[in-house]
Design an enzyme around this catalytic site. Structure first.
Site, PDB file in Angstrom:
ATOM      1  N   LYS A 274       0.821  -1.212   0.000  1.00  0.00           N
ATOM      2  CA  LYS A 274       0.000   0.000   0.000  1.00  0.00           C
ATOM      3  C   LYS A 274       0.854   1.261   0.000  1.00  0.00           C
ATOM      4  O   LYS A 274       0.346   2.353  -0.273  1.00  0.00           O
ATOM      5  CB  LYS A 274      -0.966   0.008   1.188  1.00  0.00           C
ATOM      6  CG  LYS A 274      -0.354   0.197   2.555  1.00  0.00           C
ATOM      7  CD  LYS A 274      -1.420   0.141   3.645  1.00  0.00           C
ATOM      8  CE  LYS A 274      -0.832   0.331   5.040  1.00  0.00           C
ATOM      9  NZ  LYS A 274      -0.278   1.663   5.249  1.00  0.00           N
ATOM     10  N   ASP A 275       2.158   1.134   0.292  1.00  0.00           N
ATOM     11  CA  ASP A 275       3.059   2.280   0.299  1.00  0.00           C
ATOM     12  C   ASP A 275       3.817   2.452  -1.008  1.00  0.00           C
ATOM     13  O   ASP A 275       4.660   3.350  -1.121  1.00  0.00           O
ATOM     14  CB  ASP A 275       4.079   2.145   1.442  1.00  0.00           C
ATOM     15  CG  ASP A 275       3.438   2.216   2.811  1.00  0.00           C
ATOM     16  OD1 ASP A 275       2.369   2.844   2.936  1.00  0.00           O
ATOM     17  OD2 ASP A 275       4.003   1.634   3.750  1.00  0.00           O
TER      18      ASP A 275
ATOM     19  N   ARG B   7      -7.604   8.679   3.538  1.00  0.00           N
ATOM     20  CA  ARG B   7      -8.701   7.697   3.467  1.00  0.00           C
ATOM     21  C   ARG B   7      -9.320   7.467   4.829  1.00  0.00           C
ATOM     22  O   ARG B   7     -10.558   7.541   4.994  1.00  0.00           O
ATOM     23  CB  ARG B   7      -8.179   6.362   2.909  1.00  0.00           C
ATOM     24  CG  ARG B   7      -9.191   5.204   3.020  1.00  0.00           C
ATOM     25  CD  ARG B   7      -8.559   3.868   2.705  1.00  0.00           C
ATOM     26  NE  ARG B   7      -7.495   3.500   3.617  1.00  0.00           N
ATOM     27  CZ  ARG B   7      -7.682   2.839   4.772  1.00  0.00           C
ATOM     28  NH1 ARG B   7      -8.892   2.489   5.161  1.00  0.00           N
ATOM     29  NH2 ARG B   7      -6.652   2.521   5.531  1.00  0.00           N
ATOM     30  N   ARG B   8      -8.495   7.161   5.833  1.00  0.00           N
ATOM     31  CA  ARG B   8      -9.025   6.886   7.164  1.00  0.00           C
ATOM     32  C   ARG B   8      -9.756   8.098   7.728  1.00  0.00           C
ATOM     33  O   ARG B   8     -10.834   7.958   8.332  1.00  0.00           O
ATOM     34  CB  ARG B   8      -7.891   6.455   8.098  1.00  0.00           C
ATOM     35  CG  ARG B   8      -7.389   5.052   7.820  1.00  0.00           C
ATOM     36  CD  ARG B   8      -6.113   4.739   8.580  1.00  0.00           C
ATOM     37  NE  ARG B   8      -5.706   3.345   8.423  1.00  0.00           N
ATOM     38  CZ  ARG B   8      -4.469   2.907   8.539  1.00  0.00           C
ATOM     39  NH1 ARG B   8      -3.478   3.765   8.818  1.00  0.00           N
ATOM     40  NH2 ARG B   8      -4.183   1.627   8.381  1.00  0.00           N
TER      41      ARG B   8
ATOM     42  N   ARG C  32       1.858  10.516  12.984  1.00  0.00           N
ATOM     43  CA  ARG C  32       2.757   9.716  12.161  1.00  0.00           C
ATOM     44  C   ARG C  32       3.731   8.970  13.049  1.00  0.00           C
ATOM     45  O   ARG C  32       3.788   9.161  14.254  1.00  0.00           O
ATOM     46  CB  ARG C  32       3.513  10.615  11.173  1.00  0.00           C
ATOM     47  CG  ARG C  32       2.708  10.987   9.922  1.00  0.00           C
ATOM     48  CD  ARG C  32       3.621  11.387   8.785  1.00  0.00           C
ATOM     49  NE  ARG C  32       4.602  10.352   8.496  1.00  0.00           N
ATOM     50  CZ  ARG C  32       5.823  10.618   8.076  1.00  0.00           C
ATOM     51  NH1 ARG C  32       6.233  11.861   7.917  1.00  0.00           N
ATOM     52  NH2 ARG C  32       6.668   9.632   7.840  1.00  0.00           N
TER      53      ARG C  32
ATOM     54  N   ARG D 153       3.173   5.421  17.327  1.00  0.00           N
ATOM     55  CA  ARG D 153       1.778   5.856  17.318  1.00  0.00           C
ATOM     56  C   ARG D 153       1.023   5.317  18.530  1.00  0.00           C
ATOM     57  O   ARG D 153       0.197   6.024  19.120  1.00  0.00           O
ATOM     58  CB  ARG D 153       1.114   5.436  16.007  1.00  0.00           C
ATOM     59  CG  ARG D 153       1.494   6.358  14.855  1.00  0.00           C
ATOM     60  CD  ARG D 153       0.795   5.988  13.578  1.00  0.00           C
ATOM     61  NE  ARG D 153       1.509   4.955  12.851  1.00  0.00           N
ATOM     62  CZ  ARG D 153       1.069   4.382  11.740  1.00  0.00           C
ATOM     63  NH1 ARG D 153      -0.103   4.723  11.234  1.00  0.00           N
ATOM     64  NH2 ARG D 153       1.792   3.464  11.129  1.00  0.00           N
TER      65      ARG D 153
ATOM     66  N   CYS E 144      -1.398  10.854  -3.531  1.00  0.00           N
ATOM     67  CA  CYS E 144      -1.312  10.649  -2.090  1.00  0.00           C
ATOM     68  C   CYS E 144      -2.312  11.498  -1.314  1.00  0.00           C
ATOM     69  O   CYS E 144      -2.538  11.260  -0.122  1.00  0.00           O
ATOM     70  CB  CYS E 144       0.102  10.929  -1.599  1.00  0.00           C
ATOM     71  SG  CYS E 144       0.695  12.583  -2.033  1.00  0.00           S
TER      72      CYS E 144
END
Length: 302
Positions: A80-81, A126-127, A144, A150, A235
């Site tokens: 996903k990155d 998205r989140r 981040r 986190r 992004c």
């Protein structure tokens, strides 16, 4: 054959994934594999969202450079990155079997249990959009860092809750959090998949990686990445997509959202694997056509 040099970022999760790939290669070929840590810009810059300073390339460009300079033979990524368009001379060679694609909520037993005006820490567009769509009262604060960082920030009260990928937590042996249903939080394209890149034309390394490639995962992730490409997403885009492949058929779900969650255009299809690529393109076009000018304008070429 010479010792394979496997490039990876140096976070605990990246190293865990690199060891998964090394173990798979050793089991398949009895080959020597050396893990080489490459520090990326995304690792060095922790005080700003990636979208502000260069996006997904900040996780990959140094690894790509190490491949092209032949300092490493393959690189391991959380798929996903990985940017939708790969750097010239780089190819995706294989993927491990996909893990849990869901997000887990850390800091509350459910979305409903979050107090009014709760601070939700995330730097994922998205989140943020998905959670605001469900709970417009929450406040999004930037968060981040690697998983441990986190979690520590939540424990220190910098935010009331956050979302983390279940796959990453599982790979680190962390049981914390509550998995949210896909009907509420559809994952990022390629979430839960670990992929390997190598130099284009390096047939020897490609052949080694082919032996550990999970074809259903690889095919599903390529469809999800195709959806991103069809949208011309970047992004900054709030995009979710998930393909499931079984018995020669593809079930595909996707959505695009405004950053504040006030608009959410979603769709799905169930088609044969042979027809899936064209259906992905058609679904992207349909969602853009159904979107408001504001939402449509967030995607390239619209």
């Amino acid at each position: 054959m010479k010792t394979l040099k496997l490039g990876t970022r140096g976070s605990p999760l990246a190293l865990a994934q690199a060891h998964m790939v090394r173990d798979a290669l050793v089991a398949a070929h009895d080959v020597a594999v050396e893990i080489v840590v490459v520090v990326t810009t995304g690792d060095r810059v922790q005080d700003r969202p990636l979208a502000e300073i260069g996006g997904k390339a900040l996780w990959t460009k140094e690894l790509d450079a190490a491949l092209l300079d032949q300092r490493i033979d393959l690189a391991v990524h959380s798929m996903k990155d990985v940017e939708t368009r790969l750097a010239d001379g780089i190819v995706i060679a294989a993927m491990l079997p996909r893990a849990d694609v869901r997000d887990r909520l850390i800091g509350a037993a459910s979305l409903e249990a979050l107090p009014e005006g709760a601070r939700l820490g995330t730097s994922s567009p998205r989140r943020a959009a998905q959670l605001l769509g469900e709970r417009p009262d929450i406040v999004i604060v930037p968060l981040r860092g690697n998983v441990a960082t986190r979690l520590a920030k939540i424990a220190a009260g910098e935010a009331d809750a956050t979302l983390l990928a279940a796959a990453g937590l599982d790979r680190l042996g962390i049981a914390e959090g509550v998995a949210l249903p896909l009907s509420t939080v559809l994952p990022a394209p390629a979430q839960g998949a670990v992929g390997m890149t190598c130099r284009e034309g390096d047939d020897a390394v490609a052949a080694l990686l082919a032996a550990i490639d999970d074809v259903p995962t690889h095919s599903a992730v390529l469809l999800e990445r195709r959806f991103l490409a069809a949208l011309a997403a970047d992004c900054h885009s709030s995009v979710a997509a998930y393909a499931q492949i079984e018995g020669g058929r593809v079930v595909f779900r996707a959505e695009i959202l405004l950053p504040d969650g006030s608009e959410r255009q979603g769709g799905a299809f169930d088609r044969s694997a042979e027809d899936a690529a064209a259906e992905v393109d058609a679904l992207a076009a349909y969602l853009l056509g159904a979107a408001s000018p504001e939402l449509r304008g967030l995607f390239g070429g619209q």
